[in-house]
Design an enzyme around this catalytic site. Structure first.
Site, PDB file in Angstrom:
ATOM      1  CG  ASP A 131      -2.203   0.508   0.984  1.00 52.48           C
ATOM      2  OD1 ASP A 131      -2.351   1.218   0.054  1.00 52.48           O
ATOM      3  OD2 ASP A 131      -3.209   0.233   1.691  1.00 52.48           O
ATOM      4  CD1 TRP A 174      -5.034   3.604  -3.373  1.00 53.97           C
ATOM      5  CD2 TRP A 174      -3.772   5.371  -2.715  1.00 53.97           C
ATOM      6  NE1 TRP A 174      -4.698   3.387  -2.313  1.00 53.97           N
ATOM      7  CE2 TRP A 174      -3.707   4.298  -1.651  1.00 53.97           C
ATOM      8  CE3 TRP A 174      -3.280   6.325  -2.652  1.00 53.97           C
ATOM      9  CZ2 TRP A 174      -3.371   4.774  -0.410  1.00 53.97           C
ATOM     10  CZ3 TRP A 174      -2.622   6.747  -1.225  1.00 53.97           C
ATOM     11  CH2 TRP A 174      -2.734   5.709  -0.162  1.00 53.97           C
ATOM     12  N   GLY A 175      -3.051   4.594  -8.753  1.00 48.31           N
ATOM     13  CA  GLY A 175      -2.770   5.027  -9.898  1.00 48.31           C
ATOM     14  C   GLY A 175      -2.023   6.378  -9.949  1.00 48.31           C
ATOM     15  CG  ASP A 195      -9.348   2.574  -1.135  1.00 46.69           C
ATOM     16  OD1 ASP A 195      -8.446   2.317  -1.978  1.00 46.69           O
ATOM     17  OD2 ASP A 195      -9.325   2.535  -0.089  1.00 46.69           O
TER      18      ASP A 195
HETATM   19  C1  GLA Z   1      -5.894   1.821   1.232  1.00 45.18           C
HETATM   20  C2  GLA Z   1      -6.063   0.558   0.258  1.00 45.18           C
HETATM   21  C3  GLA Z   1      -7.370  -0.177   0.595  1.00 45.18           C
HETATM   22  C4  GLA Z   1      -7.117  -1.073   1.776  1.00 45.18           C
HETATM   23  C5  GLA Z   1      -6.828   0.002   3.024  1.00 45.18           C
HETATM   24  C6  GLA Z   1      -6.148  -0.575   4.342  1.00 45.18           C
HETATM   25  O1  GLA Z   1      -7.133   2.398   1.481  1.00 45.18           O
HETATM   26  O2  GLA Z   1      -6.385   1.325  -1.088  1.00 45.18           O
HETATM   27  O3  GLA Z   1      -7.518  -1.311  -0.522  1.00 45.18           O
HETATM   28  O4  GLA Z   1      -5.870  -1.790   1.652  1.00 45.18           O
HETATM   29  O5  GLA Z   1      -5.781   0.957   2.578  1.00 45.18           O
HETATM   30  O6  GLA Z   1      -6.126   0.406   5.404  1.00 45.18           O
END
Ligand code: GLA
Length: 372
Positions: A131, A174-175, A195
């Site tokens: 992440d 996230w791109g 997300d």
């Molecule tokens: C980010 C990721 C999610 C998830 C959360 C966990 O937002 O994009 O998919 O893994 O963190 O905290």
């Protein structure tokens, strides 16, 4: 050094704890999910990855600087869960973060790539979601976010490679910085968007996107995905209550057409019949898992109906007609569908009897055809 592309010839199919359970996860949930893969027909449909997201680590590293599972939530440890998954022919996935803490505030892998990759290899895991929270950009003066991401994801990718243990690497930034342009060879999949929310369309809380918004951002990236490296428009929301049955069908079918990961995000211990039938739909899964891995392209849109087309390895073609609007629409069949031979109505599981050059698509619905 490059990742082993053969680990992921087609998009991953499995489950991830985040969308439904967030940080509230336990080893019991993972054990029950492994059982549900078998008893609910998910294994037979091709699902393999049981992925544990944020929330598995203890609040501090151990005295040797290693990440350890939370002693209350995961008293039996991760290795035991990986062994359990493997005994059932499944794979176990785990989560960490490039920054100093995970998005949920637990210890993460910044400056710990080697020790953490070795820990993950010792655990025997098969998949790592990495992440992008709490990244110390101040340590990289003058670098863009894309350059910092390339640096940090390369570190983890190489740390995994030196363990010699086969682990799929899922980038989750996230791109940001267009990872589809540079992440092939570094990771097996890369998130293309923020997300997902459990909402079909319309306003969402800040920072999350509806199914339709994610579709639009991801579908235009078709050229960047292929065997061993996939666009990841985030995990599925089917079965979580925010979508109507038709919207669930559309969400699942669009992810199949776009060669997206099929990571279920609902509670598999309480799978209803509609969701089970949908997520085990052989015709849709065959499209998602087609070895050519050419995601559907958006060929045009009229009046809120989007025309999609995807070539398949056996020379056949898949067609999608997705009606983003709420009212039913009757639209022309794609001209090129007018070829000799039978047309398969994929979602309906039958041969399509063409009586007209037009076809109706329910509001928020999708029709999927396969020809040739
Ligand atoms: C980010 C990721 C999610 C998830 C959360 C966990 O937002 O994009 O998919 O893994 O963190 O905290």
């Amino acid at each position: 050094m490059s990742i082993d592309f053969s680990l992921l010839p087609t998009p991953p199919m499995g489950f991830n704890t985040w969308n439904h359970f967030h940080m509230d996860i336990t080893e019991r949930l993972v054990e029950d999910t492994i059982e549900a893969f078998i008893t609910q027909g998910l294994f037979d449909a091709g699902y393999r990855y049981v992925n544990i997201d944020d929330g598995w680590m203890a609040p501090a590293r151990d005295r040797r600087g290693r990440l350890v599972p939370d002693p209350v939530r995961f008293p039996g440890g991760i290795r035991r869960l990986a062994d359990l998954a493997h005994r059932h022919g499944l794979k176990l996935g785990l989560y960490t973060d490039c920054g100093t803490r995970t998005c949920g505030g637990l210890p993460a892998s910044y400056d710990h790539d080697l020790v953490d990759a070795n820990t993950f290899a010792d655990f025997g895991i098969d998949y790592l979601k990495h992440d992008w929270c709490h990244v110390p950009f101040e340590d990289f003066p003058g670098l863009s976010e894309a350059q910092v991401a390339e640096t940090l994801y390369t570190r983890m990718s190489e740390a995994i490679l030196q363990t010699g243990h086969p682990i799929v690497l899922s980038m989750c930034n996230w791109g940001h910085g267009h990872p589809w342009e540079w992440a092939r060879g570094m990771a097996h999949l890369w998130r293309t968007t923020p997300d997902i929310a459990d909402t079909f369309a319309g306003p969402t809380p800040s920072g999350v996107l509806s199914v339709c918004e994610i579709f639009h951002r991801n579908v235009v990236l078709a050229d960047f995905a292929g065997p061993g490296g996939f666009n990841d428009p985030d995990m599925l929301e089917v079965g979580n209550g925010g979508l109507t049955p038709i919207e669930e069908e559309t969400h699942f079918a669009l992810w199949c057409l776009m060669a997206a990961p099929l990571l279920l995000g609902n509670d598999l211990r309480a799978l209803d019949d509609h969701t089970r039938r949908l997520v085990t739909h052989a015709g849709l899964i065959a499209i998602n898992q087609d070895p050519l891995c050419r995601p559907a392209r958006l060929m045009g849109s009229e009046g809120g109906v989007h025309r999609l087309q995807r070539p398949m390895a056996d020379g056949s073609t898949v067609w999608g007609l997705f009606n983003e609007r709420a009212d039913e629409r009757t639209v022309p069949l794609p001209m090129a569908m007018d070829v000799a031979g039978p047309v398969q109505d994929v979602m309906a599981n039958r041969t399509y009897e063409r009586t007209d050059a037009r076809v109706s698509v329910p509001g928020h619905g999708i029709r999927v055809f396969r020809t040739g």
